[in-house]
Design an enzyme around this catalytic site. Structure first.
Site, PDB file in Angstrom:
ATOM      1  N   ARG A  34       1.054  -4.823  -9.285  1.00 51.90           N
ATOM      2  CA  ARG A  34       0.664  -3.985 -10.415  1.00 51.90           C
ATOM      3  C   ARG A  34       0.273  -2.588  -9.948  1.00 51.90           C
ATOM      4  O   ARG A  34      -0.396  -2.427  -8.922  1.00 51.90           O
ATOM      5  CB  ARG A  34      -0.481  -4.651 -11.188  1.00 51.90           C
ATOM      6  N   ASP A  35       0.707  -1.579 -10.719  1.00 51.52           N
ATOM      7  CA  ASP A  35       0.362  -0.190 -10.412  1.00 51.52           C
ATOM      8  C   ASP A  35      -1.147  -0.010 -10.559  1.00 51.52           C
ATOM      9  O   ASP A  35      -1.766  -0.503 -11.505  1.00 51.52           O
ATOM     10  CB  ASP A  35       1.108   0.760 -11.358  1.00 51.52           C
ATOM     11  N   GLU A 104       5.774  10.400  -5.552  1.00 51.40           N
ATOM     12  CA  GLU A 104       4.513  10.543  -4.812  1.00 51.40           C
ATOM     13  C   GLU A 104       4.502   9.704  -3.547  1.00 51.40           C
ATOM     14  O   GLU A 104       3.956  10.140  -2.523  1.00 51.40           O
ATOM     15  CB  GLU A 104       3.338  10.133  -5.706  1.00 51.40           C
ATOM     16  N   HIS A 109      10.405   2.508  -4.842  1.00 49.11           N
ATOM     17  CA  HIS A 109       9.756   1.619  -5.807  1.00 49.11           C
ATOM     18  C   HIS A 109      10.378   1.853  -7.173  1.00 49.11           C
ATOM     19  O   HIS A 109      10.605   2.988  -7.580  1.00 49.11           O
ATOM     20  CB  HIS A 109       8.241   1.839  -5.864  1.00 49.11           C
TER      21      HIS A 109
HETATM   22  P1  AMP Z   1       5.795   7.743  -7.898  1.00 51.17           P
HETATM   23  O1  AMP Z   1       5.243   8.988  -8.508  1.00 51.17           O
HETATM   24  O2  AMP Z   1       7.055   7.261  -8.568  1.00 51.17           O
HETATM   25  O3  AMP Z   1       5.952   7.871  -6.398  1.00 51.17           O
HETATM   26  O4  AMP Z   1       4.743   6.604  -8.203  1.00 51.17           O
HETATM   27  C1  AMP Z   1       3.791   6.159  -7.299  1.00 51.17           C
HETATM   28  C2  AMP Z   1       2.954   5.136  -8.024  1.00 51.17           C
HETATM   29  O5  AMP Z   1       2.197   4.407  -7.076  1.00 51.17           O
HETATM   30  C3  AMP Z   1       1.946   5.730  -9.030  1.00 51.17           C
HETATM   31  O6  AMP Z   1       2.222   5.197 -10.326  1.00 51.17           O
HETATM   32  C4  AMP Z   1       0.595   5.272  -8.488  1.00 51.17           C
HETATM   33  O7  AMP Z   1      -0.324   4.956  -9.514  1.00 51.17           O
HETATM   34  C5  AMP Z   1       0.981   4.059  -7.674  1.00 51.17           C
HETATM   35  N1  AMP Z   1       0.050   3.703  -6.598  1.00 51.17           N
HETATM   36  C6  AMP Z   1      -0.468   4.515  -5.658  1.00 51.17           C
HETATM   37  N2  AMP Z   1      -1.223   3.819  -4.812  1.00 51.17           N
HETATM   38  C7  AMP Z   1      -1.198   2.528  -5.229  1.00 51.17           C
HETATM   39  C8  AMP Z   1      -1.789   1.317  -4.773  1.00 51.17           C
HETATM   40  N3  AMP Z   1      -2.591   1.292  -3.698  1.00 51.17           N
HETATM   41  N4  AMP Z   1      -1.532   0.178  -5.448  1.00 51.17           N
HETATM   42  C9  AMP Z   1      -0.744   0.199  -6.537  1.00 51.17           C
HETATM   43  N5  AMP Z   1      -0.133   1.294  -7.003  1.00 51.17           N
HETATM   44  C10 AMP Z   1      -0.366   2.452  -6.366  1.00 51.17           C
END
Ligand code: AMP
Length: 125
Positions: A34-35, A104, A109
């Site tokens: 889960r995010d 990010e 993913h």
């Molecule tokens: P993106 O912008 O597509 O790279 O999305 C990165 C996602 O990773 C974001 O939705 C964050 O909320 C999520 N995220 C970052 N760190 C964690 C973590 N430790 N566990 C779960 N999700 C994370």
């Protein structure tokens, strides 16, 4: 040219067990969790266990076994979280890549989002 994988990215740390995650599904080659900052009632990230930066990197260099496992894992997450239109109300998959995709975390993913109407595919600007 070439993809540069950063072993210190947060999903690499999750895969090494260095930080916790809320696992939805684990398979031989994939992990879904889960995010941490959910944008919808269902917001699950599905990642390959291999060192792939983006979807196109994965598509170009992953083995057939990894590709099959990953695609099946994404589908299984849709079933587990009950967002599949086969019994549920639907979902959106998003895979951000690079600067214009505003990625990010530099480990592939796919976001699986559902549980509410998600609006337009993209903001108007
Ligand atoms: P993106 O912008 O597509 O790279 O999305 C990165 C996602 O990773 C974001 O939705 C964050 O909320 C999520 N995220 C970052 N760190 C964690 C973590 N430790 N566990 C779960 N999700 C994370």
């Amino acid at each position: 040219m070439g993809y540069v994988y950063d072993d210190q990215n947060i999903f690499a740390k999750i895969l090494r067990g260095e930080i916790p995650n809320d696992t939805v599904l684990e398979t031989e080659h994939s992990l879904a969790f889960r995010d941490i900052n959910p944008q919808a009632p269902t917001h699950v990230l599905v990642i390959p266990k291999g060192r792939y930066v983006t979807f196109d990197h994965f598509a170009a260099e992953a083995s057939d076994a990894e590709l099959l496992d990953y695609v099946r894992a994404v589908g299984e997450v849709c079933r587990i979280t009950a967002v599949s239109p086969d019994g549920g109300d639907g979902y959106r998959m998003i895979a951000n890549a690079g600067a214009h995709g505003v990625q990010e975390v530099p480990h592939l993913h796919v976001h699986v989002l559902g549980g509410r109407v998600l609006g337009r595919m993209l903001p108007l600007r």
